[in-house]
Design an enzyme around this catalytic site. Structure first.
Site, PDB file in Angstrom:
ATOM      1  N   SER A  91       0.804  -1.216   0.000  1.00 41.82           N
ATOM      2  CA  SER A  91       0.000   0.000   0.000  1.00 41.82           C
ATOM      3  C   SER A  91       0.838   1.267   0.000  1.00 41.82           C
ATOM      4  O   SER A  91       0.284   2.368  -0.038  1.00 41.82           O
ATOM      5  CB  SER A  91      -0.927   0.007   1.220  1.00 41.82           C
ATOM      6  OG  SER A  91      -0.197   0.159   2.413  1.00 41.82           O
ATOM      7  N   THR A 211      -2.100   2.730   3.320  1.00 40.07           N
ATOM      8  CA  THR A 211      -1.367   3.989   3.391  1.00 40.07           C
ATOM      9  C   THR A 211      -0.634   3.945   4.700  1.00 40.07           C
ATOM     10  O   THR A 211      -1.017   3.178   5.581  1.00 40.07           O
ATOM     11  CB  THR A 211      -2.378   5.168   3.430  1.00 40.07           C
ATOM     12  OG1 THR A 211      -2.995   5.306   2.168  1.00 40.07           O
ATOM     13  CG2 THR A 211      -1.740   6.495   3.796  1.00 40.07           C
ATOM     14  N   THR A 229       1.699   7.007   0.455  1.00 41.53           N
ATOM     15  CA  THR A 229       0.875   5.904  -0.041  1.00 41.53           C
ATOM     16  C   THR A 229       1.094   5.639  -1.521  1.00 41.53           C
ATOM     17  O   THR A 229       1.554   6.527  -2.250  1.00 41.53           O
ATOM     18  CB  THR A 229      -0.620   6.253   0.158  1.00 41.53           C
ATOM     19  OG1 THR A 229      -1.416   5.118  -0.159  1.00 41.53           O
ATOM     20  CG2 THR A 229      -1.058   7.403  -0.722  1.00 41.53           C
ATOM     21  N   ARG A 239      -5.117   9.771 -10.990  1.00 47.10           N
ATOM     22  CA  ARG A 239      -5.970   9.999  -9.810  1.00 47.10           C
ATOM     23  C   ARG A 239      -5.099  10.439  -8.617  1.00 47.10           C
ATOM     24  O   ARG A 239      -4.102   9.823  -8.294  1.00 47.10           O
ATOM     25  CB  ARG A 239      -6.705   8.718  -9.458  1.00 47.10           C
ATOM     26  CG  ARG A 239      -7.600   8.787  -8.211  1.00 47.10           C
ATOM     27  CD  ARG A 239      -6.947   8.148  -7.008  1.00 47.10           C
ATOM     28  NE  ARG A 239      -7.873   8.031  -5.867  1.00 47.10           N
ATOM     29  CZ  ARG A 239      -7.491   7.661  -4.656  1.00 47.10           C
ATOM     30  NH1 ARG A 239      -6.235   7.356  -4.416  1.00 47.10           N
ATOM     31  NH2 ARG A 239      -8.354   7.591  -3.670  1.00 47.10           N
ATOM     32  N   THR A 262      -6.327   6.979   6.636  1.00 50.38           N
ATOM     33  CA  THR A 262      -6.187   5.979   5.588  1.00 50.38           C
ATOM     34  C   THR A 262      -7.604   5.572   5.172  1.00 50.38           C
ATOM     35  O   THR A 262      -8.566   5.861   5.874  1.00 50.38           O
ATOM     36  CB  THR A 262      -5.415   4.739   6.084  1.00 50.38           C
ATOM     37  OG1 THR A 262      -6.089   4.185   7.213  1.00 50.38           O
ATOM     38  CG2 THR A 262      -4.000   5.100   6.508  1.00 50.38           C
ATOM     39  N   GLY A 263      -7.697   4.885   4.042  1.00 56.24           N
ATOM     40  CA  GLY A 263      -9.012   4.463   3.589  1.00 56.24           C
ATOM     41  C   GLY A 263      -9.464   5.245   2.367  1.00 56.24           C
ATOM     42  O   GLY A 263      -8.626   5.859   1.682  1.00 56.24           O
TER      43      GLY A 263
HETATM   44  N1  ASP Z   1      -6.327   7.133   1.421  1.00 55.17           N
HETATM   45  C1  ASP Z   1      -5.560   6.571   0.343  1.00 55.17           C
HETATM   46  C2  ASP Z   1      -6.069   7.088  -0.964  1.00 55.17           C
HETATM   47  O1  ASP Z   1      -7.262   7.274  -1.115  1.00 55.17           O
HETATM   48  C3  ASP Z   1      -5.602   5.102   0.241  1.00 55.17           C
HETATM   49  C4  ASP Z   1      -5.602   4.334   1.504  1.00 55.17           C
HETATM   50  O2  ASP Z   1      -5.370   4.836   2.571  1.00 55.17           O
HETATM   51  O3  ASP Z   1      -5.840   3.146   1.419  1.00 55.17           O
HETATM   52  O4  ASP Z   1      -5.280   7.234  -1.866  1.00 55.17           O
END
Ligand code: ASP
Length: 359
Positions: A91, A211, A229, A239, A262-263
């Site tokens: 990640s 992340t 990340t 993106r 994260t997320g």
């Molecule tokens: N927040 C990160 C993103 O949207 C990805 C993640 O934390 O999994 O790029």
């Protein structure tokens, strides 16, 4: 690097205590089924580091660097570098899952609390340590964000080698993904937000997220943060997620505290969630209350039918991690009772439970 404007933690504690009386009703969160207390021993004046769950080594490294007398920003970047170079963390950095074209594009940002400066890179390719480049953007430019080719050229100018970041494991995961693509992916035709036929097979909860965020308080009481990340796995090329956006994937105010996430980055970008958490802590919320508040805000603002489950709840996850100037830590996520994050004080490192909105 103590600054004159840095207030003492004792002063912050007083302010917080006063503010929290008025904030009692503001902090109520009706959906909360899982506010949790954590087991981290509180040390009002010691150094402190927190990070996402994948950062146990990172918080320990950052604490070592802090104990040697370094600034919190140097410490958190040194901590996350361990994860950026780890091929087994898919990640972040080297070994991160690529975009839809099989290219690893990385995002990272840093904030230095005592000077209020920030730096970030987005969609940078071929550079193993995007957090170091984000720190150079902060230190050696008059800008905050550099993206794509410009970010890579800036890194090359500062001596970073361009490397192949796509490990065999990540390449094979990408091939599997591509071979099993549904005919309804995230390239959406014109549609209304509540059209249930759009994205019927999209299943955001099955996307791969990950992340590392890390925030720290150093020996001088100064706070800094970093988030780095490879972003959403198999994303549309170009993106940009929340991680390199100040206020979304991280925020830090030296007088108040820091937050990171994260997320699902899109939810943070639409809600400036890390900024919101720091402002809630300024108003008197504990770190955990503030993180839950941000989860609530996202839940309230999620209207696209394909992002909601049959109960009308967000069908994706976002995690938040926060610390305040008083040395308190807390975190929350939208879904799931088993989330944790990493923390470290001068006694050692700990896993801390995340509060949550929905089981
Ligand atoms: N927040 C990160 C993103 O949207 C990805 C993640 O934390 O999994 O790029």
């Amino acid at each position: 690097m103590a600054t004159k404007r840095s207030s003492s933690r004792r002063q912050f504690l007083k302010t917080t205590a006063a503010a929290s009386v008025g904030a009692a009703t503001l902090g109520s969160a009706p959906r909360v089924v899982g506010a949790r207390s954590h087991g981290l021993p509180q040390q009002a004046d010691g150094p402190l580091v927190i990070s996402s769950r994948n950062g146990m080594n990172a918080v320990e490294r950052a604490m070592e660097v802090i104990k040697s007398g370094a600034d919190a920003l140097d410490a958190v970047v040194a901590g996350v570098n361990l994860v950026e170079e780890d091929p087994n963390d898919t990640s972040v950095g080297y070994g991160g899952l690529p975009n839809a074209d099989g290219v690893v594009q990385l995002d990272a940002a840093v904030i230095h609390g005592p000077t209020g400066r920030a730096g970030s890179v987005a969609c940078i390719e071929g550079i193993k340590y995007p957090s170091k480049v984000a720190k150079l953007v902060l230190e050696r430019t008059d800008h905050v964000n550099l993206v794509g080719k410009g970010a890579q050229e800036f890194a090359i100018m500062h001596g970073f080698p361009v490397e192949n970041l796509l490990t065999e494991r990540a390449r094979l995961a990408w091939v599997r993904w591509r071979e099993n693509l549904s005919n309804r992916d995230e390239y959406l035709p014109p549609h209304e937000a509540d059209d249930p036929s759009i994205g019927a097979d999209y299943e955001p909860q099955h996307r791969t997220w990950g992340t590392i965020h890390c925030s720290a308080i150093d020996l001088a009481g100064n706070i800094s943060s970093v988030t780095t990340t490879s972003g959403l796995a198999f994303k549309i090329p170009g993106r940009v997620g929340d991680s390199p956006i100040i206020g979304a994937g991280l925020y830090c105010d030296n007088e108040v505290g820091a937050a990171g996430s994260t997320g699902r980055g899109e939810a943070n970008l639409e809600n400036c969630a890390s900024f919101l958490i720091v402002e809630r802590m300024r108003a008197g919320d504990s770190p955990e209350q503030a993180c839950l508040y941000a989860c609530e805000r996202i839940a309230d603002h999620t209207r696209k039918a394909y992002l909601l489950n049959e109960r009308g709840e967000p069908d994706f996850n976002v995690q938040f991690y926060a610390l305040n100037k008083a040395g308190e830590v807390g975190g929350a996520q939208i879904r799931g009772e088993n989330g944790q994050f990493a923390a470290c004080n001068s006694e050692g490192s700990f896993l801390v439970d995340l509060a949550y909105l929905y089981k």
